[in-house]
Design an enzyme around this catalytic site. Structure first.
Site, PDB file in Angstrom:
ATOM      1  N   CYS A 103       0.829  -1.210   0.000  1.00 50.42           N
ATOM      2  CA  CYS A 103       0.000   0.000   0.000  1.00 50.42           C
ATOM      3  C   CYS A 103       0.861   1.256   0.000  1.00 50.42           C
ATOM      4  O   CYS A 103       0.586   2.211  -0.735  1.00 50.42           O
ATOM      5  CB  CYS A 103      -0.931  -0.004   1.209  1.00 50.42           C
ATOM      6  SG  CYS A 103      -1.924   1.499   1.346  1.00 50.42           S
ATOM      7  N   CYS A 200      -5.906  -2.018   7.297  1.00 54.01           N
ATOM      8  CA  CYS A 200      -6.908  -0.957   7.181  1.00 54.01           C
ATOM      9  C   CYS A 200      -8.257  -1.452   6.676  1.00 54.01           C
ATOM     10  O   CYS A 200      -9.294  -0.989   7.133  1.00 54.01           O
ATOM     11  CB  CYS A 200      -6.385   0.163   6.287  1.00 54.01           C
ATOM     12  SG  CYS A 200      -5.935  -0.367   4.632  1.00 54.01           S
TER      13      CYS A 200
END
Length: 377
Positions: A103, A200
């Site tokens: 990410c 997340c």
């Protein structure tokens, strides 16, 4: 005194205390600051509640308080294509991926950086705990944060010198209590907001339930390496090397020592377990990793064989190793000075030279002292 007013810094704001303090500090230093909230995942739950909406409200409050413009950008497609599909593919292979590393490289310092540049950014800044230093020859170096407990260089190890050229990490020289104190004294409403933890896109959800929504689980035998069946596993993807919890096996032989996952056999759908924290099948003498990457050009100048330290999970202490790179530097064999426990394929291997993070890659396999592959993946 330097005039920073003509330097635009776009801050990735999550609604948390760290990125809020970053925006505040840069504004105090006179930079032209713009806040951007990234929406990377649709986290609306079954009741229609979306934590991103609450986080965005916090961004709006902080931006109003410090007097900066702010925007929201949606990277859900990019995140799905570049991060989440990788995450699922790794689990299909029986590995345990670390999506945060991907990410950072693909979203926060690629898609977001490109978006920030379209807003006229000279730099982007985030709330990561890390430091960037440029040497006299113009090379960028990624250094550990002052707060060793919060240091995030492990997750930033795939960044390039070109990306670091455009990045600011204002919290790198601070410790977390100082950050909260700055937020409180500045009157930022998020000063006591709790830190986000975990992956997340999973958030507070049950991990097993979440993964089961995307990948079919296939139950199978849970057995020792001697072939003794100890029970049934719920699906190999739900287990990681060295895992103790959730096996559903009591003690037994060996003075009731706990059981741990020591390996997986994808072809036979078997989960291997062994007793004892010190179980020899959990200890590796070496590992192989691929997709290796150096933060700057100086990495390859070290040669293909050198001494350094290595970290193979975020919360682990880095340990002394000798590395042996392939000719094109894309693969590496790492020999540990002392046996290392629960090396997990799919996790990030990160190399350090003292305080400097020099690069990293993805772990493929671990071996015992007789060069026999562990974990049977």
């Amino acid at each position: 005194m330097t005039d920073n007013s003509k330097t635009r810094v776009v801050v990735g704001m999550s609604g948390g205390v760290d990125s809020s303090v970053v925006a505040y500090l840069l504004k105090q230093q006179g930079y032209d600051v713009v806040g951007v909230f990234m929406k990377n995942w649709d986290d609306t739950d079954e009741n229609g509640y979306c934590t991103a909406t609450e986080d965005y409200k916090d961004v709006a409050k902080v931006a109003a308080k410090i007097g900066i413009p702010y925007y929201s950008v949606n990277f859900e497609k990019e995140y799905w294509d570049r991060v989440f599909t990788y995450f699922l593919d790794e689990y299909k292979k029986g590995r345990t991926p670390n999506p945060d590393v991907i990410c950072n490289n693909e979203i926060k310092f690629k898609a977001f950086l490109d978006y920030a540049i379209s807003l006229g950014a000279d730099y982007v800044a985030t709330g990561h705990y890390a430091q960037v230093e440029r040497d006299e020859n113009g090379h960028q170096h990624l250094l550990r944060a002052t707060d060793s407990n919060k240091d995030q260089t492990y997750f930033l190890s795939q960044l390039s010198a070109e990306q670091l050229d455009r990045v600011m990490f204002p919290l790198g020289g601070m410790i977390k209590p100082e950050v909260r104190k700055v937020a409180e004294e500045a009157g930022l409403s998020v000063y006591d907001k709790k830190d986000s933890v975990g992956i997340c896109f999973i958030g507070e959800k049950n991990f097993r339930e979440f993964l089961g929504n995307y990948l079919p689980a296939k139950a199978g035998k849970m057995m020792t390496l001697d072939g003794e069946v100890k029970g049934e596993h719920a699906g190999l993807m739900y287990y990681t090397i060295g895992q103790r919890r959730g096996l559903g096996i009591g003690g037994g032989s060996k003075n009731n020592e706990p059981w741990f996952v020591v390996g997986k056999d994808l072809s036979k759908n078997i989960l291997y377990v062994g007793q004892g924290f010190e179980n020899s099948h959990l200890y590796a003498a070496s590992l192989d990793a691929s997709d290796m990457h150096f933060v700057n050009k100086l990495g390859e100048e070290r040669g293909r064989d050198f001494r350094c330290t290595a970290k193979f999970r975020y919360r682990a202490q880095d340990v002394p190793v000798t590395v042996h790179f392939s000719e094109d530097f894309s693969k590496v064999t790492v020999d540990f000075d002392d046996p290392a426990r629960a090396i997990t394929p799919g996790q990030a291997l990160v190399l350090y030279d003292g305080e400097e993070c020099i690069g990293g890659g993805i772990i493929d396999a671990a071996y015992n002292s007789e060069k026999k592959m562990l974990q049977y993946i």
